[in-house]
Design a protein around this motif. Structure first.
Motif, PDB file in Angstrom:
ATOM      1  N   THR A  19       0.849  -1.184   0.000  1.00 31.74           N
ATOM      2  CA  THR A  19       0.000   0.000   0.000  1.00 31.74           C
ATOM      3  C   THR A  19       0.891   1.243   0.000  1.00 31.74           C
ATOM      4  O   THR A  19       1.928   1.278   0.648  1.00 31.74           O
ATOM      5  CB  THR A  19      -0.921   0.034   1.228  1.00 31.74           C
ATOM      6  N   CYS A  68      -1.411   8.081  -2.335  1.00 31.37           N
ATOM      7  CA  CYS A  68      -1.959   8.473  -3.633  1.00 31.37           C
ATOM      8  C   CYS A  68      -1.419   9.837  -4.028  1.00 31.37           C
ATOM      9  O   CYS A  68      -1.340  10.753  -3.213  1.00 31.37           O
ATOM     10  CB  CYS A  68      -3.480   8.501  -3.570  1.00 31.37           C
ATOM     11  N   SER A  92      -3.566   4.459   0.709  1.00 31.77           N
ATOM     12  CA  SER A  92      -4.830   4.259   0.005  1.00 31.77           C
ATOM     13  C   SER A  92      -4.651   3.524  -1.313  1.00 31.77           C
ATOM     14  O   SER A  92      -5.622   3.067  -1.902  1.00 31.77           O
ATOM     15  CB  SER A  92      -5.513   5.602  -0.245  1.00 31.77           C
ATOM     16  N   ILE A  93      -3.423   3.390  -1.767  1.00 28.86           N
ATOM     17  CA  ILE A  93      -3.149   2.704  -3.030  1.00 28.86           C
ATOM     18  C   ILE A  93      -2.888   1.228  -2.755  1.00 28.86           C
ATOM     19  O   ILE A  93      -2.008   0.877  -1.980  1.00 28.86           O
ATOM     20  CB  ILE A  93      -1.920   3.319  -3.733  1.00 28.86           C
ATOM     21  N   CYS A 123      -6.695   3.164  -6.182  1.00 28.50           N
ATOM     22  CA  CYS A 123      -6.823   4.010  -4.994  1.00 28.50           C
ATOM     23  C   CYS A 123      -8.207   3.781  -4.397  1.00 28.50           C
ATOM     24  O   CYS A 123      -9.216   3.938  -5.087  1.00 28.50           O
ATOM     25  CB  CYS A 123      -6.621   5.485  -5.331  1.00 28.50           C
TER      26      CYS A 123
END
Length: 119
Positions: A22, A25, A33-34, A49
Motif C-alpha cells: 500500500t 496516492c 490508500s493505493i 486508490c
C-alpha cells in the motif's frame, strides 16, 4: 567431564522484510490508500486508490515488485503533467497580443477598411 549447557533461548523464525503493498496516492494525498495487485500469470500489475478511484495497469515480469508498478504510475503521471504543461505553453505562445500595427486601420476618417474609400 561434560560441559554445562548454555541458557540460550531458542531462536524463532526470522522476520522477512517485505515490500509494502500500500502506498500514498498522488492525486488525493491519502496515506496507504493505493493497493497494488500483482498477477504474474497474466503479467499484469494493477494499481487502485480506495479513496479517489484512480486506476493504473502495466506489464510486469517475474522479478517485478509492487514498488515497480507504483514507480511506473508516478512516471506516467509526471509524463502526462509535462505534456499538459507544454501544451499550455504552446497555447500561450499562439495567443500573443497583436498590436494595432498588425491590422489595416484607416488613417483617414473617410476611408473604409472593407470597401473603397468614401467620397
Amino acid at each position: 567431564m561434560g560441559k554445562r549447557k548454555s541458557a540460550r533461548k531458542p531462536q524463532g523464525p526470522k522476520k522477512r522484510d517485505t515490500t509494502p503493498r500500500t502506498f500514498d496516492c498522488l492525486f488525493c494525498n491519502h496515506t496507504d490508500s493505493i493497493e497494488i495487485k500483482m498477477e504474474k500469470k497474466v503479467a499484469c500489475g494493477r494499481l487502485y486508490c480506495r479513496v479517489c478511484g484512480q486506476k493504473f495497469q502495466c506489464g510486469i515480469n517475474y522479478l517485478s515488485q509492487p514498488i515497480d508498478v507504483y514507480s511506473e504510475w508516478v512516471d506516467a503521471a509526471e509524463t502526462v503533467a509535462q505534456q499538459a504543461r507544454e501544451e499550455a505553453q504552446g497555447l500561450a505562445k499562439k495567443t500573443e497580443w497583436v498590436g494595432e500595427e498588425d491590422y489595416n486601420i484607416p488613417e483617414e476618417e473617410g476611408e473604409d477598411v472593407y470597401n473603397e474609400p468614401l467620397s
